[in-house]
Design a protein around this motif. Structure first.
Motif, PDB file in Angstrom:
ATOM      1  N   ILE A 114       8.632 -21.969  13.527  1.00 34.89           N
ATOM      2  CA  ILE A 114       7.507 -22.214  12.624  1.00 34.89           C
ATOM      3  C   ILE A 114       7.605 -21.184  11.500  1.00 34.89           C
ATOM      4  CG2 ILE A 114       5.972 -23.253  14.326  1.00 34.89           C
ATOM      5  CD1 ILE A 114       4.600 -20.544  14.648  1.00 34.89           C
ATOM      6  N   THR A 115       7.069 -21.526  10.344  1.00 29.20           N
ATOM      7  CA  THR A 115       7.229 -20.687   9.162  1.00 29.20           C
ATOM      8  C   THR A 115       5.875 -20.263   8.617  1.00 29.20           C
ATOM      9  OG1 THR A 115       9.274 -21.846   8.570  1.00 29.20           O
ATOM     10  CG2 THR A 115       8.209 -20.563   6.844  1.00 29.20           C
ATOM     11  N   PHE A 116       5.762 -18.975   8.314  1.00 30.21           N
ATOM     12  CA  PHE A 116       4.584 -18.439   7.631  1.00 30.21           C
ATOM     13  C   PHE A 116       5.035 -17.842   6.302  1.00 30.21           C
ATOM     14  CE2 PHE A 116       3.490 -18.236  12.128  1.00 30.21           C
ATOM     15  CZ  PHE A 116       2.222 -18.816  12.134  1.00 30.21           C
ATOM     16  N   VAL A 117       4.182 -17.988   5.314  1.00 31.74           N
ATOM     17  CA  VAL A 117       4.434 -17.378   4.008  1.00 31.74           C
ATOM     18  C   VAL A 117       3.681 -16.053   3.955  1.00 31.74           C
ATOM     19  CG1 VAL A 117       4.167 -17.617   1.515  1.00 31.74           C
ATOM     20  CG2 VAL A 117       4.706 -19.632   2.915  1.00 31.74           C
ATOM     21  N   VAL A 118       4.366 -15.003   3.497  1.00 29.60           N
ATOM     22  CA  VAL A 118       3.723 -13.707   3.291  1.00 29.60           C
ATOM     23  C   VAL A 118       3.409 -13.590   1.805  1.00 29.60           C
ATOM     24  CG1 VAL A 118       3.917 -11.213   3.515  1.00 29.60           C
ATOM     25  CG2 VAL A 118       5.016 -12.704   5.201  1.00 29.60           C
ATOM     26  N   GLY A 119       2.145 -13.771   1.452  1.00 27.81           N
ATOM     27  CA  GLY A 119       1.727 -13.694   0.058  1.00 27.81           C
ATOM     28  C   GLY A 119       1.361 -12.272  -0.309  1.00 27.81           C
ATOM     29  N   THR A 120       2.008 -11.744  -1.343  1.00 30.97           N
ATOM     30  CA  THR A 120       1.790 -10.338  -1.652  1.00 30.97           C
ATOM     31  C   THR A 120       2.124 -10.043  -3.103  1.00 30.97           C
ATOM     32  OG1 THR A 120       2.244  -8.092  -0.886  1.00 30.97           O
ATOM     33  CG2 THR A 120       4.111  -9.632  -0.931  1.00 30.97           C
ATOM     34  N   VAL A 121       2.136  -8.746  -3.443  1.00 32.02           N
ATOM     35  CA  VAL A 121       2.427  -8.270  -4.800  1.00 32.02           C
ATOM     36  C   VAL A 121       3.607  -7.314  -4.707  1.00 32.02           C
ATOM     37  CG1 VAL A 121       1.559  -6.956  -6.760  1.00 32.02           C
ATOM     38  CG2 VAL A 121       0.034  -8.520  -5.546  1.00 32.02           C
ATOM     39  N   LEU A 122       4.741  -7.705  -5.272  1.00 31.58           N
ATOM     40  CA  LEU A 122       5.955  -6.890  -5.168  1.00 31.58           C
ATOM     41  C   LEU A 122       6.459  -6.392  -6.515  1.00 31.58           C
ATOM     42  CD1 LEU A 122       7.714  -8.997  -2.435  1.00 31.58           C
ATOM     43  CD2 LEU A 122       7.185  -6.569  -2.243  1.00 31.58           C
ATOM     44  N   THR A 123       5.749  -6.719  -7.590  1.00 35.39           N
ATOM     45  CA  THR A 123       6.086  -6.194  -8.907  1.00 35.39           C
ATOM     46  C   THR A 123       4.802  -5.733  -9.573  1.00 35.39           C
ATOM     47  OG1 THR A 123       5.926  -8.444  -9.836  1.00 35.39           O
ATOM     48  CG2 THR A 123       8.119  -7.645  -9.233  1.00 35.39           C
ATOM     49  N   GLY A 124       4.934  -4.885 -10.595  1.00 39.93           N
ATOM     50  CA  GLY A 124       3.758  -4.359 -11.268  1.00 39.93           C
ATOM     51  C   GLY A 124       3.251  -3.087 -10.622  1.00 39.93           C
ATOM     52  N   PRO A 125       2.134  -2.546 -11.106  1.00 42.94           N
ATOM     53  CA  PRO A 125       1.653  -1.239 -10.650  1.00 42.94           C
ATOM     54  C   PRO A 125       1.189  -1.205  -9.199  1.00 42.94           C
ATOM     55  CG  PRO A 125       0.067  -2.279 -12.137  1.00 42.94           C
ATOM     56  CD  PRO A 125       1.312  -3.096 -12.211  1.00 42.94           C
ATOM     57  N   ASN A 126       0.911  -2.353  -8.593  1.00 44.49           N
ATOM     58  CA  ASN A 126       0.453  -2.380  -7.203  1.00 44.49           C
ATOM     59  C   ASN A 126       1.541  -2.840  -6.237  1.00 44.49           C
ATOM     60  OD1 ASN A 126      -2.396  -1.618  -7.630  1.00 44.49           O
ATOM     61  ND2 ASN A 126      -2.514  -3.542  -8.742  1.00 44.49           N
ATOM     62  N   ALA A 127       2.800  -2.694  -6.650  1.00 41.73           N
ATOM     63  CA  ALA A 127       3.906  -3.175  -5.822  1.00 41.73           C
ATOM     64  C   ALA A 127       3.960  -2.483  -4.469  1.00 41.73           C
ATOM     65  CB  ALA A 127       5.234  -2.985  -6.556  1.00 41.73           C
ATOM     66  N   GLY A 128       3.468  -1.266  -4.376  1.00 39.74           N
ATOM     67  CA  GLY A 128       3.480  -0.555  -3.100  1.00 39.74           C
ATOM     68  C   GLY A 128       2.738  -1.298  -2.009  1.00 39.74           C
ATOM     69  N   ILE A 129       1.703  -2.031  -2.388  1.00 39.34           N
ATOM     70  CA  ILE A 129       0.968  -2.839  -1.415  1.00 39.34           C
ATOM     71  C   ILE A 129       1.894  -3.876  -0.795  1.00 39.34           C
ATOM     72  CG2 ILE A 129      -0.901  -4.515  -1.154  1.00 39.34           C
ATOM     73  CD1 ILE A 129      -2.353  -3.069  -3.428  1.00 39.34           C
ATOM     74  N   GLY A 130       2.733  -4.461  -1.635  1.00 43.22           N
ATOM     75  CA  GLY A 130       3.658  -5.475  -1.136  1.00 43.22           C
ATOM     76  C   GLY A 130       4.661  -4.925  -0.150  1.00 43.22           C
ATOM     77  N   TYR A 131       5.157  -3.720  -0.399  1.00 43.16           N
ATOM     78  CA  TYR A 131       6.105  -3.119   0.526  1.00 43.16           C
ATOM     79  C   TYR A 131       5.460  -2.934   1.895  1.00 43.16           C
ATOM     80  CZ  TYR A 131       8.117  -1.947  -4.029  1.00 43.16           C
ATOM     81  OH  TYR A 131       8.602  -2.005  -5.306  1.00 43.16           O
ATOM     82  N   ASP A 132       4.181  -2.517   1.886  1.00 46.48           N
ATOM     83  CA  ASP A 132       3.452  -2.356   3.141  1.00 46.48           C
ATOM     84  C   ASP A 132       3.257  -3.692   3.848  1.00 46.48           C
ATOM     85  OD1 ASP A 132       3.216   0.340   2.709  1.00 46.48           O
ATOM     86  OD2 ASP A 132       1.155   0.267   1.991  1.00 46.48           O
ATOM     87  N   ASN A 133       2.851  -4.699   3.084  1.00 44.32           N
ATOM     88  CA  ASN A 133       2.617  -6.020   3.674  1.00 44.32           C
ATOM     89  C   ASN A 133       3.859  -6.541   4.377  1.00 44.32           C
ATOM     90  OD1 ASN A 133       0.545  -7.135   0.876  1.00 44.32           O
ATOM     91  ND2 ASN A 133      -0.029  -6.026   2.710  1.00 44.32           N
ATOM     92  N   LEU A 134       5.000  -6.388   3.734  1.00 45.84           N
ATOM     93  CA  LEU A 134       6.243  -6.871   4.323  1.00 45.84           C
ATOM     94  C   LEU A 134       6.606  -6.092   5.568  1.00 45.84           C
ATOM     95  CD1 LEU A 134       8.561  -7.642   1.264  1.00 45.84           C
ATOM     96  CD2 LEU A 134       6.886  -9.106   2.395  1.00 45.84           C
TER      97      LEU A 134
END
Length: 962
Positions: free
Chosen positions: A578-598
């Motif tokens: 089964i597949t889930f999408v991880v929706g996040t922010v990986l570019t721009g000034p808040n990219a650090g949030i995306g690294y954490d999410n992943l």
């Protein structure tokens, strides 16, 4: 000739002692040194002092060989460079000149340090050598870019004297400190400073050729009063390592006896010599034994002098202080790794991070593909992350430095956003336009003809480009589409293009990827990742796997790479998934949030796949990036809907962490009956938004109430000013919620002003701060860490706000947002949060800690085993993302009923029944409105050293599931 250091008798014509390498020049031994702190005033001058590096540890005048001991003319109120620089006081005086504190009248009277060279030699060759040495120091320092090395801002000559201007870091050098306290320094504090200097030495070792300082000692290490971090000063005798091969005696680079190793007196110093000198400094700090007062190269076991010294430190000192250069640590990174490990194991503290290495045991990864790989496989990057702060002492409250939550690349991005964007664009194939060449205007007719051709070319280009704008970018860049063969219909839309693709929108790469695109290209392993993408596009999975492995070898904390490689294993296994999408922010000034999410998502994916928790069914993840513009969330959500229509294994979304993104995406996903669980989106507007939206984090109303109670009871605040962005869903609701809670009868506070600013707009934050003419007692900042960094950086310019406390919400716990320059103000900052890595220990539940913490370390720590955030220590966003993913997976298990196919509507039904699920951040129960019921909230704060503490009690909520 008898050696003055070890007493060995040597032949009369020898220059260096055959036993210890000491300098035997008797002309040096007749010199005297006066007034140097920590030194007997009758002490015989050392070879270095005789040669004169241009500085001394104290303020007394030093008579030095090779010159006439001419005193400096730099006195208070003296003026240089046409009155630009005005001397305030003399910091140090030596035979070769002085170091003074001065004001730069052209730059707001900013304090600077000016170093002077007086060359009054009668011998022209010696005078020329003096000047050359001084110019070498200027050139050396000017070429360096490390936050803990004072920056050279100017150099000039007036008459026969030469001057160098450097930034001023107010503080106390370690020699003066040891003189003042006259007792051993606590081990952890000493290790803290030494780790920071090792960071500098690692940077110097990365230069081409490596730079050797050659005079490391307590007097040349200054602890800044601004951020309590160690600065390395006085590069007067530093040289590139290639100089050791020169056929000459390095009599001007002999270091300071007691600290300098034997090979340095023989002219054979290299990077290992600095390690010896730093270890001698560390020995001095923890034993209070000044090695200058004893025969050189003789260091008693540290524990015989101070029983409080740990056996581990004694072993480190023994290795670093061995006379055999080949048995010492061979580079600074090796020694730093052992010290960081000692800090973690004995003091439960993470090793120090700085803006250069960020405790990665390697240089800041540059986004450029041509970046050099790290010199050591132990690491994977200003602050700070510019990056860091002093390693903390771990106590019951749990303490960790401010800038260690980020990964190396995060801190670098937080501190250098413009450079990061430029480098990312270059890496992805976006380059600035070439500068136009000069044209020849000799012929008006020719020029007119050329102009006509240019106009025709531009028109033709527009005709070609405009219809194709917004289409997926061609392969070959850092972010690439999976399918670049989509057909364009008569209406201009792509009818057959794969929705799992990446599009360039305003310079950011937005869209979906399952491994044939990469978003996180700011790391030093980016080249390997891009090669893996090319292999994936070509269908060469074996080669792609090799490149993914290479990428992880350079940076094991790269969760994007982990996810893509895990997906490959799933697809090659032939098992259902089964597949889930991880929706996040990986570019721009808040990219650090995306690294954490992943990171959080991958730990959950890996655990469930490894343990076969879903039986024969595996978990595949697709990554979705919406970038800095929340409007992109709708675009990407539409891609998810189209992808799910093509691929029935796509059943749900974990995301988004930012409220505005989550709100825009949820409306579209709901219409397609695709459930979504957010990790940290907390805006009140999300409550009851949809029966398909759930979140692990409580609402802003909940955390604002906790914050208001804390403001009254802990901070004793009666008045407050609120900063908020009324155009941002999270900021607007949090600010208004705090106002309501703070002014409620139970609290009885008063909000005296509501100041509006704009997210990611520094000017608006500064303008808001300028509205405050007096101390309101408390600033409640309803916003994000990068904007908070702007506010903290401006606070010193407002003396009226010197005692103002600052409080905010969970978005301030994005530690990569705080550069080094604001560390001195972090002690004012308090904030609510939904998770903290030491929470289980602080709440006395250590025995019940989930496997997540071990699995996190196992997944990410191999390229950096020292314990910083991102490798062994999970950030709060990682924990919450893991919990959100766990909620989806637990619901999927229930909805599958042992089968292999899952519908998104069945998953949604299972999510509504989540109750008493034990998450790492506390128990999780979803209410009818999608909010968590009675979810735990904590309060965190920084101390004077920039370390984070958690209050011992929960602000509210239930931590353990029943």
């Amino acid at each position: 000739m008898k050696c003055p250091f070890c007493g060995t008798n040597n032949p009369a014509d020898e220059t260096f002692c055959a036993n210890c390498g000491g300098y035997l020049d008797t002309s040096a031994s007749s010199q005297t040194v006066g007034g140097q702190p920590g030194t007997n005033s009758n002490q015989t001058a050392t070879p270095t002092q005789a040669a004169g590096s241009g500085s001394s540890g104290g303020t007394g005048t030093t008579t030095q060989g090779g010159g006439h001991g001419t005193s400096s003319t730099l006195t208070p109120n003296a003026k240089l460079q046409n009155s630009r620089y005005i001397v305030e006081k003399v910091l140090g005086q030596g035979g070769m000149g002085a170091a003074v504190l001065a004001k730069d009248s052209r730059v707001s009277n900013k304090h600077v340090v000016i170093k002077e060279l007086i060359s009054d030699e009668n011998d022209p060759k010696q005078r020329q050598e003096d000047v050359r040495n001084f110019e070498r120091e200027v050139d050396t320092l000017a070429s360096l870019d490390h936050p803990l090395i004072p920056t050279v801002t100017d150099s000039f000559q007036e008459g026969s004297r030469y001057y160098m201007v450097q930034e001023y870091a107010p503080g106390e050098n370690l020699e003066d400190y040891m003189e003042r306290v006259n007792k051993p320094m606590p081990e952890q504090e000493a290790l803290t400073y030494i780790a920071q200097v090792l960071d500098i030495l690692a940077y110097l070792g990365e230069q081409k050729p490596p730079i050797v300082h050659r005079d490391i000692k307590p007097a040349n290490i200054i602890i800044s009063s601004r951020d309590k971090r160690a600065r390395l000063v006085d590069f007067g005798i530093a040289r590139a390592d290639e100089a050791k091969h020169a056929q000459r005696k390095q009599t001007s680079a002999l270091g300071t006896p007691g600290y300098a190793p034997p090979e340095q007196y023989q002219g054979n110093a290299d990077v290992r010599s600095d390690i010896y000198a730093l270890a001698a400094t560390l020995h001095h700090l923890v034993t209070n034994r000044d090695p200058r007062n004893y025969p050189p190269f003789n260091y008693p076991a540290a524990r015989t002098l101070n029983k409080q010294v740990s056996p581990e430190l004694e072993r480190i000192l023994e290795k670093a202080l061995t006379l055999d250069i080949n048995r010492r640590y061979q580079n600074a990174l090796q020694m730093k790794q052992d010290i960081d490990r000692l800090l973690q194991q004995r003091f439960h503290a993470a090793g120090d991070t700085s803006s250069y290495l960020l405790n990665t045991s390697g240089p800041i990864p540059t986004p450029s593909v041509a970046a050099k790989p790290a010199a050591n496989s132990a690491g994977s990057a200003y602050a700070g992350g510019y990056s860091g702060s002093n390693p903390p002492v771990h106590s019951q409250a749990g303490q960790y430095p401010a800038n260690q939550a980020g990964y190396p690349y995060r801190a670098n991005q937080a501190q250098r956003p413009q450079n990061r964007r430029a480098n990312q664009q270059q890496q992805m194939g976006v380059f600035p336009p070439a500068q136009p060449q000069k044209r020849n205007d000799n012929s008006y007719i020719l020029w007119s003809f050329l102009l006509l051709i240019v106009v025709l070319i531009i028109i033709g280009a527009l005709i070609f480009i405009l219809p194709n704008m917004g289409h997926p970018i061609p392969p070959g860049g850092g972010a690439q589409p999976i399918n670049h063969t989509g057909q364009t219909s008569a209406k201009g839309d792509q009818t057959t293009a794969d929705p799992i693709s990446v599009t360039n929108i305003k310079g950011e790469y937005i869209g979906l990827s399952d491994g044939k695109s990469v978003f996180d290209t700011g790391r030093k392993n980016a080249d390997y990742k891009k090669q893996a993408v090319q292999a994936m596009i070509q269908g060469n999975t074996s080669q792609a796997n090799t490149f993914w492995n290479d990428a992880l070898g350079q940076d094991s904390s790269d969760a994007e790479t982990h996810i893509y490689q895990e997906n490959m294993r799933i697809l090659s296994s032939g098992k259902p998934y089964i597949t889930f999408v991880v929706g996040t922010v990986l570019t721009g000034p808040n990219a650090g949030i995306g690294y954490d999410n992943l990171q959080g998502a991958y730990v959950a994916q890996h655990e469930w796949n490894q343990q076969n928790t879903l039986g024969n069914v595996k978990v595949r993840l697709i990554i979705a990036n919406t970038g800095s513009d929340s409007g992109n969330a709708a675009t990407v959500a539409n891609q998810i809907v189209k992808a799910a229509a093509k691929d029935p294994t796509i059943v749900g979304v974990m995301g988004w962490s930012l409220s505005s993104h989550a709100e825009n995406a949820s409306n579209i996903l709901t219409a397609a009956h695709i459930p979504m669980v957010s990790a940290t989106a907390s805006s009140d507007s999300l409550t009851g938004l949809s029966s398909y939206f759930f979140r692990v984090a409580p609402s802003n109303q909940t955390e604002a109430t906790v914050g208001a109670t804390y403001a009254k009871n802990k901070l004793q605040a009666q008045k407050a000013v609120i900063f908020l962005d009324d155009g941002d869903s999270y900021s607007q609701s949090l600010g208004n919620d705090f106002k309501s809670a703070f002014e409620a009868p139970a609290i009885g506070g008063k909000v005296i002003q509501m100041i509006t600013y704009h997210k990611d707009d520094q000017a608006s934050v500064i303008a808001g701060l300028q509205q405050l003419q007096s101390d309101p007692g408390l600033i409640y900042f309803a916003g994000y860490s990068n904007d908070m960094a702007t506010l903290l950086g401006e606070l010193p310019k407002h003396p009226a706000l010197a005692k103002t406390q600052i409080l905010g919400g969970d978005a301030l716990y994005e530690l990569a947002g705080y550069p080094e320059s604001v560390k001195g103000e972090l002690h004012r900052l308090h904030f609510t949060a939904f998770a903290y890595p030491d929470e289980w220990d602080i709440l006395k539940q250590t025995s019940k800690k989930p496997a997540f913490f071990k699995d996190y370390t196992d997944d990410y720590s191999s390229s950096n085993p020292t314990g910083v955030y991102g490798f062994r220590r999970p950030a709060n966003n990682v924990i919450l993302s893991y919990d959100a993913m766990t909620a989806l997976l637990s619901s999927a298990k229930q909805a599958l009923h042992g089968g292999t196919a899952l519908k998104s509507t069945d998953l949604q039904q299972a999510l509504t029944g989540v109750k008493n699920l034990q998450g790492v951040s506390g128990q999780i129960t979803f209410g009818q409105n999608g909010d968590p019921v009675d979810k735990a909230v904590v309060v965190l704060y920084f101390d004077e050293l920039g370390r984070i503490h958690m209050e011992n009690d929960l602000g509210t909520g239930k931590f353990l599931a029943q």
